[in-house]
Every structure is written in C-alpha cells, then in structure tokens.
Write an enzyme that holds these catalytic residues in place. Structure first.
Site, PDB file in Angstrom:
ATOM      1  N   ASP A 162      32.865  43.340  32.482  1.00 32.23           N
ATOM      2  CA  ASP A 162      32.837  44.805  32.350  1.00 32.23           C
ATOM      3  C   ASP A 162      31.440  45.315  31.984  1.00 32.23           C
ATOM      4  OD1 ASP A 162      35.494  44.441  32.805  1.00 32.23           O
ATOM      5  OD2 ASP A 162      36.188  45.641  31.130  1.00 32.23           O
ATOM      6  N   ASP A 189      34.973  41.876  36.904  1.00 26.86           N
ATOM      7  CA  ASP A 189      35.093  43.338  37.027  1.00 26.86           C
ATOM      8  C   ASP A 189      33.855  44.044  36.487  1.00 26.86           C
ATOM      9  OD1 ASP A 189      37.690  42.768  37.885  1.00 26.86           O
ATOM     10  OD2 ASP A 189      38.566  43.124  35.918  1.00 26.86           O
TER      11      ASP A 189
END
Length: 337
Positions: A162, A189
């Site tokens: 992230d 991600d």
C-alpha cells in the site's frame, strides 16, 4: 526483505531535534536538516505557499490540512533522492493509547489540500514485516493523497504494501490526481484507491519478496466509485521488477466493505510491461464475490514480455475508438497541471 537505503544519508546529513522552519522570501519557507517539515506546514497561513526542503533525511510524519490550498512542497535539488521524508508506522502499529493507526493513518505523508504540488522529493515508509512478525496489519503507506488537483512531479514513493493511497475527500467526490515522471515501488496493492488518477511517464517497480507463494503481489488495486466514469489511467509508463518472472499480477479490484457498490476502473496503455508481470493471467480477485472480469480493467497498445496476449480473454483491450476517451485530458477535464 531488507531495509532500503534512502540515499540522502550519503550526503552526510542528519536530522537533529525538530525546530521551526526558517522563513525565506515572502510566502516561502525553507526547511534545512535540523528543521521539521511539519513545522513548516503548520506555519502556512493560507493558500499559495511554497515549502522548499533542502537535502537531508527528515524522519517524521507530515500532514497537510485542507486549509493549505495550492501549497507547493518541493526539494531544493532536482534529484528527488536528495531530500527524503520517511517514517515507519504500519496499519497494526499501536498508538500510545493502545489503538492502531489503520491503513490511512500509517501514512508518512498525508494531504487533504486542494491544488497541492509535490516535486523533487522522496516520500517513504520503511516499516518492514520481518522486523514485526507479531503485527498482522502490514499495510504501511508512504503517501495518502486526497483533495482535488493533486500533482506529483519527479517524486519517489517507496514502501512495500500500500505504498500510494489515492483517496478522495468523500465517497461521492471524483477528486483528480496527476503523477508525472514518478518512481513508485512496492509489493502488495501498492497503488490503490478510488481517486481519478493519471500516471504519465512513471516507473512502477515490484520488489523481491522472500515468500514461497505466488502471486507475490499486485501493482494496482483500484476502488473507483460506480458513478465515476474514470479511475486509474497509466500512460507511457513502464513496469519493472526485482522479483522473478511472472511473480506479480498487474492488478486486482478492491471493493471496500464501506463501499460495496464500487466498480474498480484501471486502464494501462502505451506502456512497457516487464517480465515480472504474469502475461497469461495478469489479473486476479481480491474477493470471490467481486471477480475481476466484472470490473473496468482494460489495456491498449502496451509492449514488453509482460504485455504479451497469450489468452485474449484474460487481457481485455480497448478498441481504438474507446482509447480516445482514456487520455490525460479526458480524465483531468478542465484542469491542466
């Protein structure tokens, strides 16, 4: 997994106790080693200020409020490696009151300011899973950006899971963000969120992970609102990898529990995709009830070994006519950064 070298240390500079930033010319604040970037932000009294960060490593958390509209935060040197803002909170890191920071709260740099410009800097989160085996919330954000007309130019964004959180001011807001000539690295991600975001001439790099499973991670995890016709657009960029061939997926859709109507949108076009991305099945699901095939994932005009179309149904493509509506101008509208 090893702690990355942030390079500013090679300049022989260290950060002493934080002190207020020194004011330069009118509406310009200069931050030197020993000063605090956050102190400079706190000294901003309205729109249109500039904060110049001189070469050094600044270990602190920086939060830019919405009242600091049209703020420019830039490195004094053109090399973004010269000035580094870094910290090491994770989602599961405990605060003094015993609660945890959460994903957004883990960010080293957060901005709610409309019209923000960041250039010639490194923003990093150097929290490492291997150092904290007891923490399961391993998201550790380098930058969380929300507020319309956010512009990053020649910025390095470094973390693992992230790295870059593309937020909006509200669920119903279609805030626009533009990233040009940026370098962004991570593993899981590491570019994610619901903003309308354009990446142009950027370099995305997937990191080596000391795990036995595959995929080892994903580059993008959009969570675009269903009402928003435009999510993440990547154009004239490249994706490289420090991991073995095929170890990563290009994307998976994120449908948050607080916005189950999300319809993630990602277009990657005219870009070079390296062998680190699985060319046979470049997309995967985050949750079975939201299969990637039902999302707005498209490609157009890509090249490189990771862009090879071996199973056409696994790589949905735009038609030339559709591609005309997936451009920087179409996504950013009346904003010309």
């Amino acid at each position: 997994m090893h702690r990355r070298t942030l390079l500013a240390a090679g300049l022989g500079l260290t950060l002493a106790a934080a002190t207020p930033a020194r004011a330069g010319t009118r509406r310009v604040l200069h931050v030197h080693p020993g000063d605090s970037v956050q102190a400079a932000v706190d000294a901003v009294t309205g729109p249109g200020w500039t904060i110049v960060v001189h070469p050094g490593t600044y270990r602190e958390v920086v939060n830019v409020p919405a009242t600091a509209a049209e703020l420019t935060l830039r490195g004094a040197a053109r090399d973004p490696r010269a000035a580094v803002i870094v910290y090491d909170n994770a989602n599961g890191t405990k605060k003094p009151d015993g609660t945890t920071y959460g994903t957004a709260g883990s960010a080293t740099f957060t901005s709610a300011a409309p019209g923000l410009t960041v250039r010639d800097l490194t923003l990093a989160n150097d929290w490492l899973r291997a150092d904290h085996p007891d923490i399961t919330g391993t998201q550790a954000v380098a930058a969380c950006t929300y507020g319309d007309r956010t512009h990053f130019d020649n910025v390095r964004l470094l973390a693992h899971q992230d790295t870059l959180f593309l937020e909006t001011t509200a669920l119903a807001s279609f805030d626009r963000q533009y990233f040009r000539r940026c370098y962004i690295e991570g593993d899981v991600d590491f570019v994610f969120g619901r903003a309308t975001a354009v990446f142009e001439e950027c370099h995305f790099r997937t990191l080596r992970r000391d795990v036995t499973f595959t995929p080892k991670g994903m580059v993008f995890a959009p969570s675009t609102a269903r009402a928003n016709p435009r999510g993440i657009l990547v154009v004239r960029s490249r994706i490289t990898s420090g991991a073995e061939d095929g170890a990563y997926k290009l994307a998976r859709p994120w449908v948050p529990s607080y916005e189950t109507t999300a319809w993630p949108s990602l277009v990657v076009r005219d870009s070079w995709i390296g062998p680190g991305i699985d060319p046979v099945a470049p997309y995967t699901d985050m949750r079975e009830q939201y299969p990637w095939q039902t999302m707005r994932f498209r490609e157009y005009g890509n090249s490189g070994p990771g862009a090879a179309i071996t199973v056409p149904e696994n790589r949905p493509q735009l038609t030339p006519e559709e591609a005309e509506s997936h451009t920087r101008r179409a996504y950013l509208g009346d904003w010309r950064p």
